[in-house]
Scaffold this active site. Sequence first.
Site, PDB file in Angstrom:
ATOM      1  N   ARG A 111      -2.249  -1.301 -14.690  1.00 34.79           N
ATOM      2  CA  ARG A 111      -2.854  -2.081 -14.000  1.00 34.79           C
ATOM      3  C   ARG A 111      -3.241  -3.195 -14.790  1.00 34.79           C
ATOM      4  O   ARG A 111      -3.805  -3.809 -15.640  1.00 34.79           O
ATOM      5  CB  ARG A 111      -3.793  -1.718 -13.181  1.00 34.79           C
ATOM      6  CG  ARG A 111      -4.829  -2.373 -12.661  1.00 34.79           C
ATOM      7  CD  ARG A 111      -5.891  -1.588 -12.192  1.00 34.79           C
ATOM      8  NE  ARG A 111      -5.783  -1.255 -10.677  1.00 34.79           N
ATOM      9  CZ  ARG A 111      -6.714  -0.637  -9.313  1.00 34.79           C
ATOM     10  NH1 ARG A 111      -7.927  -0.657 -10.010  1.00 34.79           N
ATOM     11  NH2 ARG A 111      -6.184  -0.229  -8.711  1.00 34.79           N
ATOM     12  N   HIS A 158      -0.140  -4.837  -4.426  1.00 29.74           N
ATOM     13  CA  HIS A 158      -0.883  -3.759  -5.129  1.00 29.74           C
ATOM     14  C   HIS A 158       0.502  -2.854  -3.854  1.00 29.74           C
ATOM     15  O   HIS A 158      -0.379  -2.630  -3.196  1.00 29.74           O
ATOM     16  CB  HIS A 158      -2.448  -2.905  -4.625  1.00 29.74           C
ATOM     17  CG  HIS A 158      -2.616  -2.547  -4.995  1.00 29.74           C
ATOM     18  ND1 HIS A 158      -2.053  -1.127  -5.389  1.00 29.74           N
ATOM     19  CD2 HIS A 158      -4.331  -1.619  -4.743  1.00 29.74           C
ATOM     20  CE1 HIS A 158      -3.179  -0.553  -6.231  1.00 29.74           C
ATOM     21  NE2 HIS A 158      -4.870  -0.492  -5.929  1.00 29.74           N
ATOM     22  N   GLN A 170      -0.744   1.552  -3.865  1.00 32.95           N
ATOM     23  CA  GLN A 170      -2.019   1.137  -2.135  1.00 32.95           C
ATOM     24  C   GLN A 170      -1.008   0.697  -0.987  1.00 32.95           C
ATOM     25  O   GLN A 170      -1.430   1.517   0.190  1.00 32.95           O
ATOM     26  CB  GLN A 170      -3.111  -0.262  -2.157  1.00 32.95           C
ATOM     27  CG  GLN A 170      -4.128  -0.058  -1.316  1.00 32.95           C
ATOM     28  CD  GLN A 170      -4.916   1.876  -1.454  1.00 32.95           C
ATOM     29  OE1 GLN A 170      -5.395   1.873  -2.763  1.00 32.95           O
ATOM     30  NE2 GLN A 170      -5.038   2.483  -0.286  1.00 32.95           N
ATOM     31  N   ASP A 190     -11.571  -5.453   3.320  1.00 34.29           N
ATOM     32  CA  ASP A 190     -11.161  -5.108   2.011  1.00 34.29           C
ATOM     33  C   ASP A 190     -11.935  -5.848   1.538  1.00 34.29           C
ATOM     34  O   ASP A 190     -12.967  -6.379   1.978  1.00 34.29           O
ATOM     35  CB  ASP A 190     -10.156  -5.465   1.229  1.00 34.29           C
ATOM     36  CG  ASP A 190     -10.175  -4.765  -0.166  1.00 34.29           C
ATOM     37  OD1 ASP A 190     -10.723  -4.588  -0.941  1.00 34.29           O
ATOM     38  OD2 ASP A 190      -8.285  -6.030  -0.590  1.00 34.29           O
ATOM     39  N   CYS A 211      -8.474   0.051   1.626  1.00 37.40           N
ATOM     40  CA  CYS A 211      -8.033   0.729  -0.199  1.00 37.40           C
ATOM     41  C   CYS A 211      -9.173   1.434  -0.636  1.00 37.40           C
ATOM     42  O   CYS A 211      -9.340   2.155  -1.491  1.00 37.40           O
ATOM     43  CB  CYS A 211      -7.384  -0.041  -0.164  1.00 37.40           C
ATOM     44  SG  CYS A 211      -8.416  -1.986  -1.433  1.00 37.40           S
ATOM     45  N   ARG A 221      -2.546   8.075  -1.150  1.00 38.54           N
ATOM     46  CA  ARG A 221      -2.027   7.773  -2.827  1.00 38.54           C
ATOM     47  C   ARG A 221      -0.931   8.618  -3.460  1.00 38.54           C
ATOM     48  O   ARG A 221      -0.588   8.238  -4.748  1.00 38.54           O
ATOM     49  CB  ARG A 221      -3.207   6.825  -3.675  1.00 38.54           C
ATOM     50  CG  ARG A 221      -4.346   5.834  -3.273  1.00 38.54           C
ATOM     51  CD  ARG A 221      -3.344   4.632  -3.418  1.00 38.54           C
ATOM     52  NE  ARG A 221      -2.319   4.669  -4.405  1.00 38.54           N
ATOM     53  CZ  ARG A 221      -3.199   3.560  -5.320  1.00 38.54           C
ATOM     54  NH1 ARG A 221      -4.715   3.073  -5.108  1.00 38.54           N
ATOM     55  NH2 ARG A 221      -2.884   3.617  -6.458  1.00 38.54           N
TER      56      ARG A 221
HETATM   57  N1   CP Z   1      -7.614   1.738  -3.684  1.00 44.16           N
HETATM   58  C1   CP Z   1      -7.293   1.315  -5.320  1.00 44.16           C
HETATM   59  O1   CP Z   1      -7.074   1.185  -6.170  1.00 44.16           O
HETATM   60  O2   CP Z   1      -8.589   1.909  -6.347  1.00 44.16           O
HETATM   61  P1   CP Z   1      -8.890   2.281  -7.514  1.00 44.16           P
HETATM   62  O3   CP Z   1      -9.394   0.391  -7.893  1.00 44.16           O
HETATM   63  O4   CP Z   1     -10.519   3.033  -7.770  1.00 44.16           O
HETATM   64  O5   CP Z   1      -7.745   2.207  -8.325  1.00 44.16           O
END
Ligand code: CP
Length: 312
Positions: free
Chosen positions: A111, A138, A141, A229, A268, A296
């Site tokens: 990430r 992403h 997700q 979001d 998400c 997920r």
């Molecule tokens: N939706 C998502 O990626 O959650 P986090 O940022 O908690 O990993």
Amino acid sequence: MVASPKHFLDISRAAAEELHRILQAAHEMKAARSGRPQGFIEPDRPLENRILAMIFEKPSTRTRVSFDVAMRQMGGQSMLLSGNDLQLGRGETVADTARVLSRFVDAIMIRTFEQSKLTELAEFATVPVINGLTDATHPCQVMADVMTLQEKKGDLSNLTVAWSGDSNNVTNSWMHAAGCFGFDLRIASPEPLQPASEILDWCKQNNANVTVTEDPQAAVAGADCVVADVWLSIHEEGQGTKHNLLKPYQVNSALMAVAKPDAVFMHCLPAHRGEEVTADVIDGPQSVVFDEAENRLHVQKAILAWCLSGIL
Ligand code: CP
């Protein structure tokens, strides 16, 4: 000759039939675990003796826990590496980090901020690299979101998904998904926050049925799924000026009322109740946000199996 690793970098970079196979496997894995405790290790241990390195340069709850549990349930192990604790945070190159980690672990999930860091890691790694979120996309997700949509609505090809709010990395992956899975996507964002021309060009070139408007009511009218979001992404904390632009895009009961009566609401997470969505919507009967979060785990297990084990 050594085969190239199977990276999972973006929905747009995988063949549609591969994505369908990953989703099918995710549904089967979820069904097979029904009634089992979370710590139950699958008897065939498909990732036994495999180690996943998880690099986080931004905070995470869902991505971090779901990838870790995914590895454990499949008989493997993971290690958490904070960007600040790595020499990467002190100037070691991405290429050298990729080469070194490839000598120790079987896959890398990252990430990070720039998409270029992800692609450079993948270029120099000799093990699979998985995109756990960048500023641009992403994909894990949205694979979980598509899985959730399949669970709730079945065939995706006649569905309309409506996005209301900022056009961000999650929107970009939804746009890729529209191109790969064939549903219609309508995006409502204020003009300064609409998708970049590059990804709109990708949509045109890949026959993705994506429309962009400034009018949230027009986007949501008759939709099967409404998505919101947070107004400020992780890397934007403190830039509160976007709030005024985005207030008309809040998903509330009045906006949900113009979608189909059986429309689902997706987010998400994490969510800011009272900003991008009201509490009565996200905590109401049309919300499927915790199914999305759970999925997920299942979809990432399928992605890991696809990248690593040769069983997909
Ligand atoms: N939706 C998502 O990626 O959650 P986090 O940022 O908690 O990993």
